[in-house]
Design a protein around this motif. Structure first.
Motif, short mmCIF file in Angstrom:
data_model
loop_
_atom_site.label_atom_id
_atom_site.label_comp_id
_atom_site.label_asym_id
_atom_site.label_seq_id
_atom_site.Cartn_x
_atom_site.Cartn_y
_atom_site.Cartn_z
N LYS A 87 0.85 -1.19 0.00
CA LYS A 87 0.00 0.00 0.00
C LYS A 87 0.89 1.25 0.00
N PRO A 88 0.37 2.37 -0.47
CA PRO A 88 1.17 3.61 -0.42
C PRO A 88 1.68 3.93 0.97
N GLU A 89 0.92 3.58 1.99
CA GLU A 89 1.36 3.87 3.37
C GLU A 89 2.50 2.97 3.84
N ASP A 90 2.88 2.00 3.03
CA ASP A 90 4.06 1.19 3.35
C ASP A 90 5.35 1.87 2.90
N THR A 91 5.22 2.99 2.20
CA THR A 91 6.40 3.72 1.73
C THR A 91 7.24 4.19 2.92
N ALA A 92 8.52 3.81 2.90
CA ALA A 92 9.41 4.13 4.02
C ALA A 92 10.81 3.60 3.69
N VAL A 93 11.75 3.97 4.53
CA VAL A 93 13.06 3.31 4.54
C VAL A 93 12.95 2.14 5.52
N TYR A 94 13.33 0.98 5.05
CA TYR A 94 13.23 -0.23 5.85
C TYR A 94 14.63 -0.61 6.36
N TYR A 95 14.67 -0.92 7.67
CA TYR A 95 15.92 -1.26 8.33
C TYR A 95 15.83 -2.65 8.96
N CYS A 96 16.91 -3.41 8.86
CA CYS A 96 16.96 -4.63 9.66
C CYS A 96 17.88 -4.36 10.86
N ALA A 97 17.68 -5.15 11.89
CA ALA A 97 18.42 -4.94 13.13
C ALA A 97 18.60 -6.26 13.86
N ARG A 98 19.65 -6.32 14.70
CA ARG A 98 19.95 -7.52 15.46
C ARG A 98 19.65 -7.31 16.94
#
Length: 127
Positions: A87-98
């Motif tokens: 969806k348009p609201e999923d627009t973002a910078v996505y980060y993975c983390a430990r």
């Protein structure tokens, strides 16, 4: 030093799919829970999904439940985020983390419980 490198982001139309990958350096990847977070412009970073070190437990934010799937391949030191029905609201910078804690049986939901972060990958969903 642990390094996390995300890939797989891009521009997709609403209803489409993307698969994000996060490759981790180091020999202890399989001992840690991993998570995905995202940050949209002007908003705070928010939790998306997490997976336990074994892959046996997962947890999702309500906003992505039923559309996103987190998984991991410990042999490849990689965690994935399959994103469907975007969806348009999923627009973002996505980060993975430990996860900070080795061998944690749970799935941490709070960013403060993670110690290493990737540089992020941009996901843009057009309407």
């Amino acid at each position: 030093q642990v390094q996390l490198v995300e890939s797989g982001g891009g521009l997709v139309q609403a209803g489409g799919s993307l698969r994000l990958s996060c490759a981790a350096s180091g020999r202890t990847f399989s001992s840690y829970a991993m998570g995905w977070f995202r940050q949209a412009p002007g908003k705070e970073r928010e939790f998306v999904a997490a997976i336990s070190w074994s892959g046996g437990s997962t947890y999702y934010a309500d906003s992505v439940k039923g559309r996103f799937t987190i998984s991991r391949d410990n042999a490849k030191n990689t965690v994935y985020l399959q994103m469907n029905s975007l969806k348009p609201e999923d627009t973002a910078v996505y980060y993975c983390a430990r996860d900070k804690r080795v061998g944690n049986m749970g799935v941490p939901l709070i960013s403060g419980l993670y110690d290493y972060w990737g540089q992020g990958t941009q996901v843009t969903v057009s309407s």
